[in-house]
Design a protein around this motif. Structure first.
Motif, short mmCIF file in Angstrom:
data_model
loop_
_atom_site.label_atom_id
_atom_site.label_comp_id
_atom_site.label_asym_id
_atom_site.label_seq_id
_atom_site.Cartn_x
_atom_site.Cartn_y
_atom_site.Cartn_z
N TYR A 142 0.83 -1.21 0.00
CA TYR A 142 0.00 0.00 0.00
C TYR A 142 0.87 1.26 0.00
O TYR A 142 0.60 2.22 -0.74
CB TYR A 142 -0.93 -0.01 1.22
N GLY A 145 2.48 1.73 -3.39
CA GLY A 145 1.48 2.22 -4.35
C GLY A 145 1.14 3.67 -4.12
O GLY A 145 1.03 4.46 -5.07
N SER A 149 1.86 6.62 -6.82
CA SER A 149 0.71 7.39 -7.27
C SER A 149 0.91 8.89 -6.99
O SER A 149 0.64 9.74 -7.85
CB SER A 149 -0.55 6.89 -6.58
N ASP A 205 -0.37 -8.15 -3.85
CA ASP A 205 -0.75 -6.74 -3.74
C ASP A 205 0.32 -5.83 -4.34
O ASP A 205 0.01 -4.84 -5.00
CB ASP A 205 -0.98 -6.36 -2.28
N GLU A 209 0.17 -3.07 -7.47
CA GLU A 209 0.61 -1.67 -7.38
C GLU A 209 1.61 -1.34 -8.49
O GLU A 209 1.56 -0.24 -9.07
CB GLU A 209 1.24 -1.40 -6.01
N SER A 212 -0.31 -0.99 -11.70
CA SER A 212 -0.98 0.31 -11.72
C SER A 212 0.00 1.43 -12.08
O SER A 212 -0.32 2.33 -12.85
CB SER A 212 -1.62 0.58 -10.36
#
Length: 600
Positions: A142, A145, A149, A205, A209, A212
């Motif tokens: 997380y 990511g 981002s 996960d 990420e 993405s």
């Protein structure tokens, strides 16, 4: 004063345990540390940070210095000594501070930095941020990511360099940041690869990420960037390298082929409109379109694809991406769409696409998009390329496909020049059919009649604006003249002779009437303008004129007269070809009648 105050805070906290630190201690530490940095006591702050006695204090409170430290680093960018000290302080913060708090502190600074200092801040913090993320155990994916981002969102505020000079100058630092981002994600890619090789199912996960991140990078900056090689062979194109790196990451995490050829099959992309909506909701359509461009136009990663894919299948899978690109307005994106279409079409043999392909929405909308580019695009090179590709596209269909495509474009183009171009294509296909030893289902016989009905007609009968539709009308007359010359009445392969009465009624007579009306109107306009000019005794009077339903730019009366005379010349041309057609009809009818009489 500032450094004494900072030392007082440190001494007071040294005697406390970590759990005894209060909110006011954090506030005093941050305020005093910030003041020290702002007043230039960087060496003193570094000394305090490096002191092992202060390790617990720095671990709990040090992250509060990130903001002031970044500003201080930017301020001393011309002073290598002080800048180096700032970086040493930052390294110590990375070593001692709570990783979770540091991540948030770093990302906060990236979000708050100005556009002018964006690349400097990102380049300064990428390495420390990477080290901190590697220390994390909980919520690692997380945090990675979120970091990627945040960075991409802030970099998207920077303009993408387009020309070779802009790329080389890299004024805003975007190219340097993109290449640094590749180094930033490499350890996390390696971690995913290790787990994939052991098949333990871990890092799922993190893989998402990274995927993405790749898709976001494809949308910005790569979608907007010019990715052709730079003219100087010695200079490496940084964004082209970034594109290669992104494809490398997708390949490493085993997502390259699934994203280029989705597992649900491109059938859903093309056959099923609802399927297309679902794809666009799952991931950016722009990103996947850019990915296909990089793979099929720039040839990155092509050696990793199976050679079993048929060119028509590659075209099918790419049509939805081409459509996405051609619906944009930016020159660089439109150019990518045309290049991708050209690359796919050149893989195909002429006359190899069957009629059934035109049942797929994209196969109809893309030629319509090309027509819009040909007629409305402000960029001349793209207009010319669209025309070239429209012909290439037409050539790839077998005759039933061409026939259907011609009917569709005649109905939807709403542009006289484009309609004339399609009519010329129809004429060429009829000519090929008449010369061929094989019978044609579409461009001879009864099926041709319905196409000729669409071509040999006036949109609004005798009241059609002949000037606005002059290109189409001239092409129709030339087609009719060709058919009368090429197809004898006794052969009648094109059914032109059995349809001649209808053609005269629906096309030739209304055209005669329209020409008479238009000529009378324009001659009256010319007479009025000449009389008005004599009355005003000048040819420089500024006036306006309406031609072909549109108001022309303001012009002098002399220029206006030239426009009106030009319209009359166009009518003369139409009348000349029309007379020739009627003459040919009369001569060939007479010859046929005499031949029939002789036979009897």
């Amino acid at each position: 004063m500032a450094k004494e105050e900072f030392r007082d805070v440190i001494q007071r906290c040294q005697i406390l345990n970590e759990e005894d630190f209060k909110g006011e201690d954090f506030d005093h530490f941050q305020a005093a540390g910030k003041k020290c940095l702002e007043e230039g006591y960087i060496a003193e702050v570094l000394e305090i940070i490096q002191n092992e006695k202060n390790k617990v204090i720095i671990k709990s409170m040090g992250w509060n210095l990130v903001g002031p430290l970044i500003r201080c680093t930017h301020e001393y960018k011309e002073n290598d000594i002080e800048r180096d000290r700032c970086k040493k302080i930052l390294d110590k913060l990375v070593e001692f501070c709570n990783p979770k708090e540091l991540v948030l502190g770093f990302l906060e600074q990236i979000e708050q930095t100005s556009k002018e200092q964006m690349s400097q801040t990102v380049l300064l913090l990428l390495k420390p941020l990477q080290e901190v993320l590697l220390k994390l155990h909980r919520n690692k994916a997380y945090s990675i990511g979120l970091s990627l981002s945040t960075i991409l969102n802030q970099l998207s505020l920077l303009p993408v360099p387009y020309t070779a000079q802009q790329v080389q100058e890299d004024m805003h630092g975007l190219c340097r940041c993109c290449n640094a981002l590749t180094d930033f994600v490499n350890p996390f890619v390696d971690e995913v690869v290790r787990h994939m090789e052991t098949s333990d199912g871990g890092c799922k996960d993190l893989k998402e990420e990274l995927l993405s991140f790749c898709l976001k990078s494809l949308k910005y900056p790569l979608l907007m960037a010019e990715l052709e090689e730079l003219p100087e062979e010695t200079i490496k194109h940084p964004l082209r390298q970034f594109a290669a790196d992104i494809l490398g990451i997708l390949l490493d995490i085993r997502e390259l082929i699934p994203k280029v050829f989705p597992q649900h099959g491109c059938k859903n992309q093309i056959w099923d409109n609802e399927g297309l909506v679902e794809i666009e909701q799952e991931q950016s359509a722009d990103s996947l379109a850019c990915l296909s461009y990089i793979v099929f136009v720039q040839d990155f990663g092509m050696n990793y694809f199976p050679v079993v894919f048929h060119p028509s299948y590659i075209l099918q899978c790419n049509m939805v991406h081409i459509q996405v690109l051609l619906e944009r307005k930016e020159e660089s994106v439109l150019s990518k769409g045309l290049d991708l279409l050209e690359s796919c079409l050149l893989r195909l043999e002429d006359n190899s696409l069957f009629l059934q392909y035109l049942e797929f929405r994209s196969f109809i909308t893309i030629p319509q998009d090309m027509v819009k580019l040909m007629t409305l695009c402000p960029f001349e090179p793209l207009r010319k390329k669209s025309l070239k590709l429209l012909q290439l596209y037409i050539n790839k269909f077998e005759e039933e496909g061409k026939y259907t495509l011609f009917r569709c474009l005649l109905k939807t183009s709403n542009h006289s020049g484009v309609e004339a171009y399609i009519i010329q294509n129809i004429k060429n296909q009829i000519d090929l059919s008449l010369k061929s030893t094989k019978s044609s289902k579409c461009f001879t016989g009864l099926q041709l009649v319905s196409l000729l009905d669409a071509v040999l007609s006036l949109p609004e009968g005798a009241e059609t604006d002949l000037l606005q539709n002059s290109d189409r009308i001239m092409a129709s007359l030339n087609l009719l003249r060709y058919l009368i010359i090429r197809d004898n009445e006794n052969d009648n392969k094109t059914c032109i002779w059995t349809e001649l009465t209808k053609i005269e009624q629906n096309f030739l007579k209304p055209l005669h009437t329209g020409l008479n009306m238009s000529r009378a109107h324009y001659e009256a306009e010319i007479k009025n303008k000449k009389e008005n000019r004599r009355e005003s005794h000048t040819s420089k009077t500024v006036c306006s004129v309406t031609v072909a339903g549109g108001k022309m730019p303001t012009m002098t009366s002399e220029m206006e007269l030239q426009v009106l005379q030009s319209a009359l010349f166009t009518f003369d041309l139409m009348e000349s070809v029309l007379a020739r057609v009627e003459e040919l009809v009369e001569v060939k009818t007479k010859i046929a009648a005499e031949a029939n009489t002789g036979v009897k």
